[in-house]
Design a protein around this motif. Structure first.
Motif, short mmCIF file in Angstrom:
data_model
loop_
_atom_site.label_atom_id
_atom_site.label_comp_id
_atom_site.label_asym_id
_atom_site.label_seq_id
_atom_site.Cartn_x
_atom_site.Cartn_y
_atom_site.Cartn_z
N LYS A 10 2.01 -75.01 14.56
CA LYS A 10 3.22 -75.85 14.59
C LYS A 10 3.80 -75.99 13.19
O LYS A 10 5.02 -75.97 13.00
N THR A 11 2.93 -76.14 12.20
CA THR A 11 3.40 -76.28 10.82
C THR A 11 4.12 -75.03 10.36
O THR A 11 5.19 -75.08 9.74
N LEU A 12 3.54 -73.85 10.67
CA LEU A 12 4.16 -72.59 10.28
C LEU A 12 5.51 -72.41 10.97
O LEU A 12 6.44 -71.83 10.40
N ALA A 13 5.62 -72.89 12.20
CA ALA A 13 6.87 -72.74 12.95
C ALA A 13 7.86 -73.86 12.67
O ALA A 13 8.95 -73.87 13.22
N CYS A 14 7.49 -74.80 11.79
CA CYS A 14 8.33 -75.96 11.48
C CYS A 14 8.71 -76.71 12.75
O CYS A 14 9.87 -77.12 12.94
N SER A 15 7.77 -76.86 13.65
CA SER A 15 8.04 -77.49 14.94
C SER A 15 7.86 -79.00 14.86
O SER A 15 6.90 -79.49 14.26
N THR A 16 8.80 -79.72 15.47
CA THR A 16 8.69 -81.18 15.55
C THR A 16 8.28 -81.63 16.95
O THR A 16 8.26 -82.83 17.23
N LYS A 17 7.97 -80.68 17.82
CA LYS A 17 7.59 -81.04 19.18
C LYS A 17 6.20 -81.68 19.19
O LYS A 17 5.30 -81.21 18.51
N HIS A 50 15.48 -79.98 23.50
CA HIS A 50 14.20 -80.25 22.84
C HIS A 50 13.17 -80.76 23.85
O HIS A 50 12.00 -80.34 23.84
N THR A 51 13.62 -81.65 24.74
CA THR A 51 12.71 -82.19 25.76
C THR A 51 12.28 -81.10 26.73
O THR A 51 11.11 -81.07 27.16
N ALA A 52 13.19 -80.20 27.08
CA ALA A 52 12.85 -79.10 27.99
C ALA A 52 11.79 -78.20 27.36
O ALA A 52 10.90 -77.69 28.06
N GLN A 53 11.85 -77.99 26.06
CA GLN A 53 10.82 -77.19 25.39
C GLN A 53 9.47 -77.89 25.44
O GLN A 53 8.42 -77.25 25.60
N ILE A 54 9.48 -79.21 25.31
CA ILE A 54 8.23 -79.98 25.42
C ILE A 54 7.67 -79.84 26.84
O ILE A 54 6.46 -79.70 27.03
N VAL A 55 8.56 -79.89 27.83
CA VAL A 55 8.13 -79.72 29.22
C VAL A 55 7.48 -78.35 29.41
O VAL A 55 6.44 -78.22 30.08
N ASN A 56 8.06 -77.31 28.82
CA ASN A 56 7.47 -75.97 28.92
C ASN A 56 6.07 -75.94 28.34
O ASN A 56 5.14 -75.36 28.92
N ASP A 57 5.90 -76.56 27.16
CA ASP A 57 4.57 -76.61 26.54
C ASP A 57 3.60 -77.40 27.41
O ASP A 57 2.43 -77.02 27.57
N LEU A 58 4.09 -78.50 27.98
CA LEU A 58 3.23 -79.33 28.81
C LEU A 58 2.82 -78.58 30.08
O LEU A 58 1.69 -78.73 30.56
N ASN A 59 3.73 -77.76 30.63
CA ASN A 59 3.39 -76.99 31.82
C ASN A 59 2.27 -75.98 31.54
O ASN A 59 1.44 -75.71 32.41
N VAL A 60 2.28 -75.42 30.34
CA VAL A 60 1.19 -74.51 29.96
C VAL A 60 -0.13 -75.27 29.89
O VAL A 60 -1.16 -74.82 30.40
N GLU A 61 -0.10 -76.45 29.27
CA GLU A 61 -1.30 -77.27 29.19
C GLU A 61 -1.75 -77.71 30.59
O GLU A 61 -2.95 -77.74 30.89
N LEU A 62 -0.78 -78.00 31.45
CA LEU A 62 -1.09 -78.41 32.82
C LEU A 62 -1.79 -77.28 33.57
O LEU A 62 -2.79 -77.51 34.28
N ALA A 63 -1.29 -76.06 33.41
CA ALA A 63 -1.93 -74.92 34.07
C ALA A 63 -3.34 -74.71 33.52
O ALA A 63 -4.26 -74.38 34.27
N ARG A 64 -3.50 -74.91 32.23
CA ARG A 64 -4.82 -74.71 31.61
C ARG A 64 -5.85 -75.69 32.17
O ARG A 64 -6.95 -75.30 32.58
N VAL A 65 -5.51 -76.98 32.21
CA VAL A 65 -6.49 -77.97 32.67
C VAL A 65 -6.68 -77.89 34.18
O VAL A 65 -7.75 -78.22 34.70
#
Length: 642
Positions: A10-17, A50-65
């Motif tokens: 996240k730091t390398l990508a300068c992400s604030t998500k 920005h929120t939609a991108q967070i949802v995408n990340d959360l969906n990946v985490e959701l699939a993982r767990v």
């Protein structure tokens, strides 16, 4: 280590998500967004993206767990995702209310009484037509070309002083959005806000585009928002500890529960479109240098109106239906594929259906909030043009709409195979109902190898997390990460009955055990697996140290049939034995192979039939590689859906 790696990326990508695995970060983000207002459409759109991108990340985490069968965590993540959806709805509704309130100031020709606004916010498309003139003589065509959409509005609606708004989201939050909207509207009705004027505000000059001049203080506005949010939360049955509070989040009775239509379970294909008719707020009045604007519910949020003929049938209803045309995204695999090479296994198709059989027709449905299903009622003349990817349909429903397909469309799997290509690389091949999907698994990441079709070309060979790849495939309509509910709609070709998923904890242990042999052994499916039920499983294993050799070559007896069974008395609750069953047999032979005994692990069971070199290679594999193999198998679930 995993948390540190994610933070560094996240730091390398300068992400604030916020990190989707960090409950506090997600909760803070949602709370901040729900407590603040942003009436300016462009800025609200950036928040939505920005929120939609967070949802995408959360969906990946959701699939993982979900692959880890951690259903307490699944329930928690579903709760956070719903709250993120609420942020999206709130921001767009507030910004839309501002556009409607001050629409006259946006109009190039106020005398015409019309305004069209179009925007793309990342993967979200937004378009609105405001009609204050109401002078249409015939059907009104709204060419929202910037967002790839056209809406033809019939005369009975085009002559009304209303607004038509369309929003396209890549994610599906139709159910959650409908519940949130219903809860908020119930609250506003309970205080009479939808029918009564709250106050009158005055502002000097124009200055209305930013929503300035309302006769209420910032603190009062914040308090009002908090009251509405609290009431909406209570209306949805949430109390202390829900929605990311301090208490324990409610865990759904069945976290995998979905929606059903008839004997199928439908999911949107390519995204969800919201087509809504909105009531206009009271107009402003110019008095000398002052502009007087009534402050009502419609100046803070929107009021959705039903189609006037939504409950009618026949020619009258058809004549007043909206005609909608839009282009399906290029990454979506359509159910009715064009003629020619579409990536389908033509040889298999020729065996199973006539050469001249048409493909499945396109289906467009709306979200029926009362029934909790995707319904095709009120939607007619749905067509798809493969060359242009243009979808056309008529609708008398003004709500969430989507092209839909059964979630289980690619189930059951015809076969599966896991073949090593090096001590830390293996390829999982799944033969689904339409495609053969090949995934290369390496330590930490996986890569899609097949099917090499145009819709998936952007993800071919791209390293991803296992859950991330499965989410990307599902986004294109290729859903191969089944859930238990899918089994109710899928029939096994081996038993003739519905598929029987393995018990969750047992299944996870199976994949961990199988992954331990992945560096040196090929594994494949068995037709005897489904008849074992939920508490046992069968697969074949074969030593495969010659990584250039096709493991299917050679004699059938080179493959060892392993039977896994639940054993509550065993230390790990599982026992494994090699049995005599062969794929060419007409009946299952579950007797133990000669000189074999029961073991706790597949590796121990097969050690007597393998070379010391193979067992050494398997034992020296990195834990990260084995974990990635197990995680991928847990997501695809070949032992439950073959």
């Amino acid at each position: 280590m995993e948390a540190e790696r994610v933070e560094w990326e996240k730091t390398l990508a300068c992400s604030t998500k916020p990190d989707p695995s960090d409950d506090a970060a997600i909760n803070t983000y949602v709370t901040e967004q729900m407590e603040t207002s942003e009436p300016r459409l462009e800025k609200a759109g950036k928040i939505v993206d920005h929120t939609a991108q967070i949802v995408n990340d959360l969906n990946v985490e959701l699939a993982r767990v979900r692959g880890l069968h951690d259903y307490v965590r699944v329930g928690r993540l579903l709760d956070f995702r719903r709250r993120l959806y609420d942020v999206v709805t709130k921001k767009l509704d507030e910004a839309t209310a501002n556009v409607l309130t001050y629409s006259s100031e946006y109009m190039e020709d106020p005398l015409a009484g019309e305004l069209m606004v179009q925007h793309k916010f990342g993967d979200t498309s937004y378009a609105i037509w405001v009609n204050k003139g109401g002078r249409a003589l015939r059907m009104k065509s709204l060419p929202f070309t910037e967002v790839g959409l056209q809406v033809d509005v019939p005369k009975p609606i085009a002559t009304q002083n209303v607004a038509i708004r369309t929003i396209w989201h890549e994610f599906d939050h139709a159910k959650d959005r409908a519940e949130s909207v219903a809860a908020l509207e119930a609250y506003l009705r309970s205080i009479g806000a939808l029918a009564e004027v709250d106050a009158t505000s005055a502002k000097g000059g124009k200055g209305g585009k930013g929503g300035k001049g309302a006769a209420e203080s910032k603190d009062e506005s914040k308090g009002s928002e908090e009251s509405k949010a609290k009431a909406a939360s209570e209306a949805k049955g949430e109390g202390e500890g829900g929605e990311g509070g301090d208490g324990e989040a409610d865990v759904p009775a069945d976290p995998d529960a979905g929606t059903s239509v008839g004997t199928s379970r439908d999911v949107p294909l390519g995204g969800v479109m919201y087509v809504e008719m909105l009531r206009l707020p009271p107009g402003s009045k110019q008095v000398l240098t002052w502009t007087l604007q009534q402050v009502t519910a419609e100046t803070k949020t929107v009021t959705r109106l039903p189609h006037p003929m939504k409950d009618q049938v026949g020619a009258a209803a058809a004549a007043q239906a909206l005609k909608i045309r839009f282009t399906m995204p290029k990454h979506v695999i359509m159910p009715s594929a064009p003629e020619g090479d579409d990536g389908v296994d033509d040889a298999k198709d020729a065996e199973e259906k006539p050469a001249d059989a048409p493909g499945p027709p396109i289906r467009v449905a709306h979200w029926d909030a009362a029934a909790g299903v995707w319904s095709e009622e009120g939607i007619t003349e749905a067509e798809y043009a493969p060359d242009s990817r243009l979808v056309t349909f008529h609708t008398s429903r003004l709500t969430a709409m989507a092209v839909v397909q059964p979630r289980h469309m690619h189930l059951p799997f015809f076969s599966w195979q896991l073949v090593p290509s090096s001590p830390e690389e293996t390829v999982l091949s799944i033969e689904s109902q339409r495609f053969t999907v090949s995934i290369e698994i390496t330590p930490a990441k996986v890569r899609l190898l097949e099917p090499a079709i145009p819709e998936l070309e952007e993800m071919l060979g791209v390293p991803m997390l296992p859950a991330q790849l499965l989410q990307a495939l599902a986004r294109s309509g290729l859903v191969i990460d089944p859930i238990d509910e899918d089994a109710k709609y899928v029939t096994s070709s081996f038993t003739g009955s519905n598929m029987v998923p393995k018990e969750r904890a047992f299944e996870r242990q199976l994949y961990l055990d199988a992954a331990s042999l992945a560096p040196a052994f090929a594994l494949r499916s068995s037709k005897w697996n489904q008849q074992q039920g939920a508490r046992a499983a069968v697969l074949y294993a074969k030593e495969s140290l010659d990584y250039d050799e096709d493991p299917d070559e050679g004699d059938e007896t080179d493959w060892r049939c392993a039977l896994f069974e639940i054993d509550e008395e065993a230390v790990d609750g599982i026992r494994v034995s090699l049995v005599k069953a062969m794929e060419s047999d007409e009946e299952y032979n579950g007797g133990r192979a000669e000189m074999e005994v029961t073991h706790r692990r597949l590796g121990r069971a097969i050690a007597t039939r393998a070379t010391p070199e193979a067992m050494e290679v398997a034992s020296e594999a990195s834990p990260l590689f084995q974990r990635t193999v197990a995680e991928t198998l847990s997501l695809v679930r070949p032992l439950s859906f073959h």
